[in-house]
Design an enzyme around this catalytic site. Structure first.
Site, PDB file in Angstrom:
ATOM      1  N   HIS A  16       0.851  -1.191   0.000  1.00 23.46           N
ATOM      2  CA  HIS A  16       0.000   0.000   0.000  1.00 23.46           C
ATOM      3  C   HIS A  16       0.889   1.245   0.000  1.00 23.46           C
ATOM      4  CE1 HIS A  16      -2.665   3.116   1.594  1.00 23.46           C
ATOM      5  NE2 HIS A  16      -3.679   2.387   1.165  1.00 23.46           N
ATOM      6  N   ASP A  18       0.912   4.171   1.431  1.00 20.56           N
ATOM      7  CA  ASP A  18       1.271   4.719   2.743  1.00 20.56           C
ATOM      8  C   ASP A  18       2.236   3.798   3.480  1.00 20.56           C
ATOM      9  OD1 ASP A  18      -0.399   6.932   2.383  1.00 20.56           O
ATOM     10  OD2 ASP A  18      -2.134   5.876   3.197  1.00 20.56           O
ATOM     11  N   LYS A  19       2.036   2.488   3.319  1.00 19.93           N
ATOM     12  CA  LYS A  19       2.913   1.538   4.001  1.00 19.93           C
ATOM     13  C   LYS A  19       4.296   1.465   3.359  1.00 19.93           C
ATOM     14  CE  LYS A  19       1.083   0.661   7.562  1.00 19.93           C
ATOM     15  NZ  LYS A  19       1.816   1.203   8.698  1.00 19.93           N
ATOM     16  N   GLU A  44      10.557  11.347   7.266  1.00 18.42           N
ATOM     17  CA  GLU A  44       9.262  11.338   6.606  1.00 18.42           C
ATOM     18  C   GLU A  44       9.452  10.979   5.134  1.00 18.42           C
ATOM     19  OE1 GLU A  44       6.630  11.821   8.394  1.00 18.42           O
ATOM     20  OE2 GLU A  44       7.486  12.725  10.195  1.00 18.42           O
ATOM     21  N   GLU A  57      14.095  15.410   9.789  1.00 20.75           N
ATOM     22  CA  GLU A  57      15.228  15.904  10.577  1.00 20.75           C
ATOM     23  C   GLU A  57      16.006  14.726  11.142  1.00 20.75           C
ATOM     24  OE1 GLU A  57      12.042  18.286   9.936  1.00 20.75           O
ATOM     25  OE2 GLU A  57      11.910  16.954  11.674  1.00 20.75           O
ATOM     26  N   LYS A 185      -5.743  -4.245   0.385  1.00 25.14           N
ATOM     27  CA  LYS A 185      -6.406  -3.804   1.612  1.00 25.14           C
ATOM     28  C   LYS A 185      -7.357  -4.902   2.083  1.00 25.14           C
ATOM     29  CE  LYS A 185      -7.488   0.586   2.111  1.00 25.14           C
ATOM     30  NZ  LYS A 185      -8.132   1.905   1.949  1.00 25.14           N
ATOM     31  N   PHE A 260      -8.194  -4.567 -10.587  1.00 20.31           N
ATOM     32  CA  PHE A 260      -7.237  -3.838  -9.751  1.00 20.31           C
ATOM     33  C   PHE A 260      -5.823  -4.194 -10.227  1.00 20.31           C
ATOM     34  CE2 PHE A 260      -5.918  -3.044  -4.999  1.00 20.31           C
ATOM     35  CZ  PHE A 260      -5.122  -1.999  -5.408  1.00 20.31           C
ATOM     36  N   ASP A 268      -1.823   5.723  -6.491  1.00 22.28           N
ATOM     37  CA  ASP A 268      -2.238   6.640  -5.426  1.00 22.28           C
ATOM     38  C   ASP A 268      -0.999   7.118  -4.685  1.00 22.28           C
ATOM     39  OD1 ASP A 268      -3.803   8.083  -3.714  1.00 22.28           O
ATOM     40  OD2 ASP A 268      -4.566   6.380  -2.578  1.00 22.28           O
ATOM     41  N   ALA A 269      -0.987   8.361  -4.256  1.00 25.24           N
ATOM     42  CA  ALA A 269       0.142   8.892  -3.490  1.00 25.24           C
ATOM     43  C   ALA A 269       0.149   8.305  -2.083  1.00 25.24           C
ATOM     44  CB  ALA A 269       0.053  10.415  -3.412  1.00 25.24           C
ATOM     45  N   ARG A 274       0.263   7.830   7.833  1.00 25.83           N
ATOM     46  CA  ARG A 274      -1.138   8.062   7.492  1.00 25.83           C
ATOM     47  C   ARG A 274      -2.022   6.847   7.810  1.00 25.83           C
ATOM     48  NH1 ARG A 274      -2.458  11.004   1.843  1.00 25.83           N
ATOM     49  NH2 ARG A 274      -1.837   8.996   0.985  1.00 25.83           N
ATOM     50  N   LYS A 275      -1.458   5.824   8.408  1.00 26.94           N
ATOM     51  CA  LYS A 275      -2.235   4.630   8.742  1.00 26.94           C
ATOM     52  C   LYS A 275      -2.104   4.327  10.244  1.00 26.94           C
ATOM     53  CE  LYS A 275      -4.257   3.329   4.949  1.00 26.94           C
ATOM     54  NZ  LYS A 275      -4.414   4.724   4.511  1.00 26.94           N
ATOM     55  N   LYS A 295      10.442   7.505  13.526  1.00 31.96           N
ATOM     56  CA  LYS A 295      10.777   8.254  14.741  1.00 31.96           C
ATOM     57  C   LYS A 295      11.662   7.419  15.664  1.00 31.96           C
ATOM     58  CE  LYS A 295       6.420  10.848  14.688  1.00 31.96           C
ATOM     59  NZ  LYS A 295       5.151  11.138  15.404  1.00 31.96           N
ATOM     60  N   LYS A 299      11.147   9.873  20.829  1.00 28.73           N
ATOM     61  CA  LYS A 299       9.815  10.397  20.507  1.00 28.73           C
ATOM     62  C   LYS A 299       8.778   9.534  21.215  1.00 28.73           C
ATOM     63  CE  LYS A 299      12.134  12.544  17.118  1.00 28.73           C
ATOM     64  NZ  LYS A 299      13.607  12.524  17.034  1.00 28.73           N
ATOM     65  N   ASP A 301       5.678   9.543  21.076  1.00 27.53           N
ATOM     66  CA  ASP A 301       4.612   9.048  20.205  1.00 27.53           C
ATOM     67  C   ASP A 301       4.784   7.551  19.975  1.00 27.53           C
ATOM     68  OD1 ASP A 301       3.194  11.364  19.812  1.00 27.53           O
ATOM     69  OD2 ASP A 301       4.248  11.933  17.994  1.00 27.53           O
TER      70      ASP A 301
END
Length: 427
Positions: A16, A18-19, A44, A57, A185, A260, A268-269, A274-275, A295, A299, A301
């Site tokens: 995918h 995003d992945k 990123e 960074e 998906k 598909f 798709d970008a 984002r997941k 990260k 961090k 998060d």
């Protein structure tokens, strides 16, 4: 009157878009920490048709060939000229735009509020405790969750969705269904009666595929063939150790949009982070909003979310609760959490506030302590340069296929003793 309802979670495969970004970001983190365990990384990534952008960074002594690393990740995922559906690891353009970590952030992480010398205007506690020396890399709240619905103590909808997604990739790579392509998906709807999963209501799978399969070009016949194969080789095998399985009423929606062929970054970008719901509990538990991939462990998060899962899982395994959600909150540059809260949704053997106090007494939730407990900065080097990339797809929690330190049940006996003491004192 029964309390029945449906709950749905989704997962995505490693192909995918995003992945793809998450895996590139975490491959960069692995490479940096393997060479320099003190690396500060916030990597990123964005992908689109024929393009990969790496930004963020990074402060590190490591020397990494980003071009080679990014291409190797994309190639291993499966995006080649033959199978990429328009995206190719060998020919895509790779741009890098990286800066060093902000000195303002770095100073708060390097010297936590608790360890800074007191000033005439301040009231620092100035602790000699090593756990107080590292401040949180940002403010924010993180959640951890566990329940007794599956062997890995995850909610059943996200557990099944991940299993199907992993299996999709497995049969693609081992040649069982070699016509599959990397993007895909999954989505699973489970029917509950109260807190108990009772049946599989529906299963949705969308998978990228070759334009022709064994000579089949007709779209309707092609979709029928894919549906048959996915039921036989992907869906049914993953239910072997689960308490419920698909029944005659279970709905299967396989490639419901039809053809598909074009997928991945060409279709798709994609973006890192984002997941976040796929990465955690499929929406079954609350989420603090922070992403994980790219990260480094300072961090919170990432590291505190791992710690919160560790706490919640050990609470459920110890018999303190059947379902448990843990929230931890931090202020940037401060080591000690500003709050810790445990919720058991009425399933706790002690009141939630008492379990919260047990957690505070049992688990050290300062960033430096979390990093040390799980060896978070050492894990890439200890695993031949690859650790965080492995959790960048198919979830960071409840992974029986990986030996994750935050999944260990190493505090169960201690919590059981605390439970016994609490019950004795209240008797």
């Amino acid at each position: 009157m029964t309390n029945t309802y449906l709950f749905t979670s989704e997962s995505v495969t490693e192909g995918h878009p995003d992945k793809v970004c998450d895996q590139i970001s975490d491959a960069i983190l692995d490479a940096m920490l393997s060479q320099d365990t003190k690396s500060r990384v916030a990597a990123e990534c964005a992908v689109s048709t024929g393009l990969v952008l790496v930004t963020g960074e990074i402060t590190s002594k490591a020397n990494v060939d980003f071009q080679e690393l990014v291409r190797s990740v994309i190639s291993e995922i499966g995006y080649t000229a033959e199978k990429g559906g328009g995206f190719d690891a060998a020919s895509c353009a790779i741009l890098t735009a990286l800066n060093k970590q902000s000195p303002d952030i770095a100073s708060g992480v390097d010297h936590a509020l608790e360890s800074r010398p007191a000033t005439s205007a301040g009231s620092s506690q100035q602790s000699s405790d090593l756990g107080d020396e590292t401040g949180a890399g940002d403010q924010g709240m993180m959640f951890g969750f566990a329940c007794n619905e599956t062997p890995e103590m995850m909610p059943m909808p996200i557990s099944v969705a991940h299993r199907i997604a992993r299996r999709l990739t497995e049969v693609r790579k081992n040649g069982t269904l070699e016509y599959l392509r990397p993007d895909g998906k999954t989505q699973v709807t489970i029917e509950y009666d109260g807190n108990t999963p009772v049946r599989v209501d529906s299963i949705v799978v969308s998978t990228q595929h070759d334009p022709v399969v064994d000579g089949i070009e007709d779209n309707a016949k092609l979709q029928e063939r894919i549906a048959q194969d996915l039921k036989a080789y992907v869906i049914m095998p993953i239910f072997q150790d689960l308490s419920i399985k698909p029944d005659e009423q279970t709905r299967y929606l396989i490639n419901p949009s039809g053809r598909f062929v074009v997928g991945g970054p060409h279709g798709d970008a994609g973006l890192t982070g984002r997941k976040i719901i796929v990465d955690t509990y499929g929406g079954y538990s609350r989420h603090g909003g922070g992403a994980f991939s790219g990260k480094d462990p300072t961090k919170v998060d990432r590291s505190a979310a791992y710690a919160a899962r560790h706490v919640a899982k050990n609470i459920v395994a110890s018999g303190l609760a059947e379902r448990c959600e843990v929230q931890i909150a931090y202020a940037i540059g401060v080591a000690r959490p500003v709050s810790v809260h445990v919720t058991t949704f009425g399933t706790g053997t002690l009141p939630d506030h008492e379990i919260t106090e047990l957690v505070k007494a049992t688990f050290d939730l300062r960033p430096a302590a979390i990093i040390k407990t799980f060896a978070l900065t050492e894990l890439p080097k200890l695993n031949n340069g690859r650790f965080y990339r492995n959790v960048a797809a198919y979830g960071h929690f409840g992974r029986p296929d990986l030996n994750l330190p935050w999944e260990k049940l190493d505090r169960v006996e201690e919590l059981k003793k605390s439970l016994t003491k609490a019950k004795t004192a209240s008797a």
